[in-house]
Design an enzyme around this catalytic site. Structure first.
Site, PDB file in Angstrom:
ATOM      1  N   GLU A   7      26.289 -11.879  15.280  1.00 55.08           N
ATOM      2  CA  GLU A   7      26.008 -13.037  16.143  1.00 55.08           C
ATOM      3  C   GLU A   7      25.352 -14.129  15.317  1.00 55.08           C
ATOM      4  OE1 GLU A   7      23.977 -12.205  19.887  1.00 55.08           O
ATOM      5  OE2 GLU A   7      24.689 -10.151  19.643  1.00 55.08           O
ATOM      6  N   TYR A   8      24.444 -13.704  14.429  1.00 56.08           N
ATOM      7  CA  TYR A   8      23.776 -14.667  13.554  1.00 56.08           C
ATOM      8  C   TYR A   8      24.828 -15.388  12.714  1.00 56.08           C
ATOM      9  CZ  TYR A   8      20.940 -16.667   9.868  1.00 56.08           C
ATOM     10  OH  TYR A   8      20.368 -17.541   8.988  1.00 56.08           O
ATOM     11  N   GLU A  85      34.662  -3.761  -3.701  1.00 54.31           N
ATOM     12  CA  GLU A  85      33.585  -2.782  -3.949  1.00 54.31           C
ATOM     13  C   GLU A  85      32.644  -2.748  -2.749  1.00 54.31           C
ATOM     14  OE1 GLU A  85      32.634  -5.094  -7.394  1.00 54.31           O
ATOM     15  OE2 GLU A  85      30.709  -5.698  -6.558  1.00 54.31           O
ATOM     16  N   LYS A  87      29.573  -3.151  -0.229  1.00 57.64           N
ATOM     17  CA  LYS A  87      28.481  -4.116  -0.046  1.00 57.64           C
ATOM     18  C   LYS A  87      27.238  -3.273   0.252  1.00 57.64           C
ATOM     19  CE  LYS A  87      27.185  -8.250   2.546  1.00 57.64           C
ATOM     20  NZ  LYS A  87      25.789  -7.927   2.420  1.00 57.64           N
ATOM     21  N   ASP A  89      23.709  -1.981   1.141  1.00 60.75           N
ATOM     22  CA  ASP A  89      22.762  -2.504   2.128  1.00 60.75           C
ATOM     23  C   ASP A  89      21.343  -2.163   1.682  1.00 60.75           C
ATOM     24  OD1 ASP A  89      21.913  -3.768   4.338  1.00 60.75           O
ATOM     25  OD2 ASP A  89      22.510  -2.235   5.772  1.00 60.75           O
ATOM     26  N   ARG A 108      15.016 -11.522  -4.807  1.00 60.49           N
ATOM     27  CA  ARG A 108      15.786 -12.738  -4.593  1.00 60.49           C
ATOM     28  C   ARG A 108      14.887 -13.949  -4.310  1.00 60.49           C
ATOM     29  NH1 ARG A 108      20.469 -14.049  -2.053  1.00 60.49           N
ATOM     30  NH2 ARG A 108      20.841 -11.981  -1.262  1.00 60.49           N
ATOM     31  N   GLU A 146      21.442  -4.302  -6.438  1.00 61.04           N
ATOM     32  CA  GLU A 146      20.821  -3.957  -5.173  1.00 61.04           C
ATOM     33  C   GLU A 146      20.006  -2.691  -5.356  1.00 61.04           C
ATOM     34  OE1 GLU A 146      22.023  -6.281  -3.181  1.00 61.04           O
ATOM     35  OE2 GLU A 146      21.372  -5.682  -1.179  1.00 61.04           O
ATOM     36  N   TYR A 198      25.962  -5.060  -9.913  1.00 57.08           N
ATOM     37  CA  TYR A 198      27.345  -5.460  -9.617  1.00 57.08           C
ATOM     38  C   TYR A 198      27.745  -6.854 -10.076  1.00 57.08           C
ATOM     39  CZ  TYR A 198      24.521  -7.049  -5.681  1.00 57.08           C
ATOM     40  OH  TYR A 198      23.530  -7.599  -4.915  1.00 57.08           O
ATOM     41  N   LYS A 294      32.379  -7.777   6.536  1.00 60.80           N
ATOM     42  CA  LYS A 294      31.295  -7.051   7.213  1.00 60.80           C
ATOM     43  C   LYS A 294      31.878  -6.053   8.211  1.00 60.80           C
ATOM     44  CE  LYS A 294      27.217  -8.177   7.299  1.00 60.80           C
ATOM     45  NZ  LYS A 294      26.329  -9.304   7.243  1.00 60.80           N
ATOM     46  N   CYS A 388      12.127  -2.122  47.071  1.00 57.61           N
ATOM     47  CA  CYS A 388      11.510  -1.640  45.830  1.00 57.61           C
ATOM     48  C   CYS A 388      11.612  -0.108  45.755  1.00 57.61           C
ATOM     49  CB  CYS A 388      10.049  -2.074  45.780  1.00 57.61           C
ATOM     50  SG  CYS A 388       9.170  -1.361  44.376  1.00 57.61           S
ATOM     51  N   CYS A 391       7.670   1.060  46.044  1.00 55.80           N
ATOM     52  CA  CYS A 391       6.803   0.847  47.212  1.00 55.80           C
ATOM     53  C   CYS A 391       7.599   0.512  48.476  1.00 55.80           C
ATOM     54  CB  CYS A 391       5.794  -0.259  46.936  1.00 55.80           C
ATOM     55  SG  CYS A 391       6.530  -1.898  46.939  1.00 55.80           S
ATOM     56  N   CYS A 406      10.065  -7.204  43.143  1.00 59.87           N
ATOM     57  CA  CYS A 406       9.216  -6.687  44.201  1.00 59.87           C
ATOM     58  C   CYS A 406       8.004  -7.620  44.218  1.00 59.87           C
ATOM     59  CB  CYS A 406       8.789  -5.261  43.852  1.00 59.87           C
ATOM     60  SG  CYS A 406       7.416  -4.687  44.845  1.00 59.87           S
ATOM     61  N   CYS A 411       2.124  -2.998  44.820  1.00 54.58           N
ATOM     62  CA  CYS A 411       3.133  -1.984  44.450  1.00 54.58           C
ATOM     63  C   CYS A 411       2.597  -1.144  43.291  1.00 54.58           C
ATOM     64  CB  CYS A 411       4.419  -2.689  44.040  1.00 54.58           C
ATOM     65  SG  CYS A 411       5.604  -1.607  43.257  1.00 54.58           S
TER      66      CYS A 411
HETATM   67  S1  IVH Z   1      28.012 -10.247  -5.313  1.00 57.87           S
HETATM   68  C1  IVH Z   1      27.162 -14.432  -6.943  1.00 57.87           C
HETATM   69  N1  IVH Z   1      28.410  -7.709  -4.762  1.00 57.87           N
HETATM   70  O1  IVH Z   1      24.854  -8.889  -0.377  1.00 57.87           O
HETATM   71  C2  IVH Z   1      27.064 -12.976  -6.675  1.00 57.87           C
HETATM   72  N2  IVH Z   1      26.654  -8.826  -3.650  1.00 57.87           N
HETATM   73  O2  IVH Z   1      24.893 -10.598   1.955  1.00 57.87           O
HETATM   74  C3  IVH Z   1      26.961 -12.679  -5.220  1.00 57.87           C
HETATM   75  N3  IVH Z   1      25.382  -7.380  -2.118  1.00 57.87           N
HETATM   76  O3  IVH Z   1      23.346 -11.630  -1.896  1.00 57.87           O
HETATM   77  C4  IVH Z   1      26.677 -11.291  -4.911  1.00 57.87           C
HETATM   78  N4  IVH Z   1      26.517  -5.545  -2.478  1.00 57.87           N
HETATM   79  O4  IVH Z   1      22.452  -9.221  -2.442  1.00 57.87           O
HETATM   80  C5  IVH Z   1      27.670  -8.800  -4.514  1.00 57.87           C
HETATM   81  N5  IVH Z   1      28.868  -5.466  -4.396  1.00 57.87           N
HETATM   82  C6  IVH Z   1      28.130  -6.541  -4.157  1.00 57.87           C
HETATM   83  C7  IVH Z   1      27.060  -6.516  -3.244  1.00 57.87           C
HETATM   84  C8  IVH Z   1      26.346  -7.686  -3.013  1.00 57.87           C
HETATM   85  C9  IVH Z   1      25.506  -6.079  -1.813  1.00 57.87           C
HETATM   86  C10 IVH Z   1      24.362  -8.254  -1.518  1.00 57.87           C
HETATM   87  C11 IVH Z   1      23.850  -9.339  -2.420  1.00 57.87           C
HETATM   88  C12 IVH Z   1      24.228 -10.588  -1.684  1.00 57.87           C
HETATM   89  C13 IVH Z   1      24.238 -10.128  -0.277  1.00 57.87           C
HETATM   90  C14 IVH Z   1      24.959 -11.062   0.650  1.00 57.87           C
END
Ligand code: IVH
Length: 653
Positions: A7-8, A85, A87, A89, A108, A146, A198, A294, A388, A391, A406, A411
């Site tokens: 949503e964000y 690759e 992502k 977390d 960061r 990460e 990465y 995502k 209610c 009550c 109510c 109550c």
């Molecule tokens: S590349 C310019 N690769 O996800 C390089 N980021 O939501 C940009 N992240 O800021 C990042 N896994 O902290 C890259 N395999 C991956 C990643 C990755 C996690 C993080 C990273 C980024 C954030 C964005």
């Protein structure tokens, strides 16, 4: 987070689009102009060699196709090779190696500057302190990666937390981010953190050429990092020549994400050719040569077995669906608020329905939709009560509201909830009298209403199981102490609708004695800061009720403070509206002196770390409070020196 990530991101995209159409709307503080900040003043701030960018997000095939089309256009080449690759977390870090040695590592921060966490990162066992970059002819290199805590280590850590009586950490991401900011690096070592690397953001060649060639593609670069001793995602990565195959891989990977030993929240797709990456370029926020895919919020299926109706402090009746318990994203869900009648009708929800439920990140679970194809005809309509459930008085709904209430002030459900609110931490803060104790005392007819807190039958309490002499004394002292709470706390504790803590302060400042509020008209009230017609009406209604006035008079007779102390707040002070907490040993002042300084400058003090805290001043040997504050990015952590600088600013101002 108040809302789910997706949503964000949707809102963020909408803002980006609006700003493209109307560049004049872009403000320097627009969320599009930064990548988020986690700066923490307990650590030195350092500059990144290259800004640490974020990633743009995609959620479906169409997003990915559009991204690849644009990347292809910018590259002048339709046949791009993509590297996909995980992502990860976790918490992102930046690492600088110089002459093969780990020189510095940083969080960061705001993307340009981060916290220097070199010492802590040296405790991450899979992060090499030495790496043979010179063999590639590299003198200095900046890497991105990460830091994670894998699922097993996270479970263990939480078991330890529970053993120590601490609340468990919400998820591995928070645990990793918090761990990096612990001041005691030996404790960091105990956390079993792992680093995945990465990305290479900067390279400076050495004078002498290396024996090995510098890679020309991202996947080869990951291999180089692996060969230098880093845990880069070489085992996880996949290369594709067609974006359609990338889409298929993303769809497949989403189904097996839970098989990995660590948490991922999606995949990252990168143009593999490094020269083309350069050509495609970046915005100030993200590279155009990469995109995150995502994963959807984790979903599960369950059956609604019954609907309970709970009556809250303000009399609002909330339907709560009781479900067959299902595990989802690390927690077992067995009941979900279904808000109100409109929500139920909109979803056409019935008892016996099979439903899809969802929990995105740390956000509370919700029912996404009903599966009508699973119905067999035995499902029952959810009848909203007309009376209610506690009550039995008739429920009432205001015209423009969705909530039934109510309105019987006596109550039982409301009375209990009101007492619970009255004693709570942000209200009168009566320790040793929490929700459980209030319910127990009420059940045993020892506590009928708010004034009853101050006339508890202590003999009867001391007969109860679990109440030894010491605990009765503690409770008595806490009840007694609360009589002296400042007026704004009492006002907040009364639980007047729409009157939160800040509004309570505004109201307290507007009177000498609480009962003066009785005289105030709607117009008088609306002259006050932030008071709109709704709040004003609610205050007028509260003071128009004779039972409320009688209760306040009783409380005054009992000895509760009803007066506003003018010296209490200083609205003009530099710390006006700001909250502070001191922890550890201070060397220049006694803690009480420092606290008085804050109050004199208009600030207020909190007794614990929460998201309400603005500043934590950490002296020597600060412990768990500092650690906890490190996990809440909105809290600024100050050293004693930084705090004193701030105070000086006050004097010179
Ligand atoms: S590349 C310019 N690769 O996800 C390089 N980021 O939501 C940009 N992240 O800021 C990042 N896994 O902290 C890259 N395999 C991956 C990643 C990755 C996690 C993080 C990273 C980024 C954030 C964005």
């Amino acid at each position: 987070p108040e809302i789910a990530d997706n949503e964000y991101d949707k809102l963020f995209k909408q803002l980006q689009l609006a700003e493209i159409e109307h560049p004049e709307w872009v403000t320097p503080d627009s969320p599009t102009q930064r990548v988020g900040s986690d700066l923490n003043s307990a650590f030195a701030t350092v500059n990144h060699l290259v800004p640490m960018l974020s990633l743009d997000n995609s959620y479906n095939a169409a997003d990915l196709l559009a991204w690849s089309k644009r990347a292809g256009d910018l590259a002048g080449d339709e046949n791009l090779q993509y590297c996909v690759e995980p992502k990860f977390d976790g918490a992102s870090i930046s690492l600088i190696y110089e002459n093969d040695q780990l020189l510095r590592s940083a969080t960061r921060g705001d993307g340009l500057q981060g916290d220097d966490i070199t010492l802590n990162s040296k405790r991450i066992r899979n992060l090499p302190l030495k790496a043979p970059f010179s063999t590639y002819g590299i003198a200095q290199i900046e890497l991105r990666g990460e830091v994670l805590i894998n699922k097993k280590a996270f479970e263990k850590l939480n078991e330890q937390y529970l053993e120590k009586g601490l609340p468990p950490l919400a998820n591995p991401r928070n645990a990793a981010a918090g761990s990096l900011r612990i001041k005691d690096s030996t404790e960091v070592g105990r956390r079993n953190l792992e680093a995945f690397v990465y990305h290479v953001s900067y390279m400076q060649p050495s004078d002498a050429a290396g024996e090995k060639a510098i890679p020309q593609s991202h996947s080869e670069m990951l291999q180089m990092l692996w060969d230098c001793g880093f845990r880069s995602p070489v085992q996880e990565l996949k290369l594709f020549g067609r974006i359609e195959d990338v889409v298929a891989w993303c769809n497949h990977f989403e189904t097996v994400r839970d098989d990995l030993p660590y948490e991922i929240d999606g995949l990252v797709i990168k143009v593999n050719d490094l020269a083309l990456q350069d050509q495609i370029g970046s915005t100030t926020h993200h590279p155009r040569w990469a995109i995150a895919y995502k994963f959807k919020a984790r979903q599960a299926i369950s059956v609604v077995r019954q609907v309970d109706f709970q009556v809250g402090r303000t009399g609002a009746v909330t339907p709560v669906a009781k479900l067959d318990p299902v595990p989802i994203g690390g927690v077992t869900v067995s009941s979900i608020s279904i808000h109100n009648q409109d929500y139920i009708s909109e979803k056409d929800l019935r008892i016996g329905d099979t439903v899809i439920i969802e929990r995105a990140g740390d956000v509370i679970p919700q029912i996404v939709r009903v599966l009508p194809e699973k119905r067999n005809g035995t499902e029952l309509k959810i009848d909203f009560p007309t009376h209610c459930p506690v009550c039995d008085s008739a429920l009432y709904k205001e015209q423009d509201e969705a909530v039934w209430r109510c309105v019987n002030a006596e109550c039982k459900a409301q009375v209990i909830e009101k007492i619970i609110h009255f004693v709570s931490k942000d209200a009168m803060d009566i320790r040793h009298l929490g929700e459980q104790q209030v319910r127990r005392f009420h059940e045993l007819q020892l506590l009928a209403d708010i004034p009853g807190i101050y006339t508890l039958n202590w003999d009867a309490v001391s007969q109860l199981e679990g109440y030894k002499q010491k605990s009765v004394e503690n409770l008595r002292a806490a009840v007694d102490d609360s009589k002296r709470q400042p007026l704004h706390r009492l006002i907040y504790a009364l639980g007047i609708r729409h009157v939160g803590e800040t509004m309570a302060k505004t109201l307290a400042r507007s009177v000498h004695h609480l009962l003066e509020l009785r005289q105030k008209t709607l117009d008088d009230l609306m002259q006050l800061n932030d008071v709109g017609p709704k709040v004003a009406q609610s205050i007028v209604s509260f003071f128009a009720q004779i039972q409320n006035i009688e209760m306040l008079e009783t409380l005054e007779k009992i000895g509760l403070n009803m007066k506003h102390d003018d010296t209490e707040t200083n609205e003009q002070g530099i710390f006006s509206g700001k909250t502070f907490l001191f922890t550890g040993t201070l060397s220049t002042f006694k803690r009480s002196e420092a606290e008085a300084m804050v109050e004199a400058a208009g600030g207020s003090l909190l007794s614990g770390v929460s998201s309400k805290l603005n500043y934590l001043v950490a002296g020597e040997e600060a412990g768990s409070k500092l650690e906890k504050a490190g996990k809440i990015p909105s809290i600024r952590i100050l050293t004693e020196k930084e705090f004193l600088n701030l105070m000086q600013y006050d004097k010179s101002d």
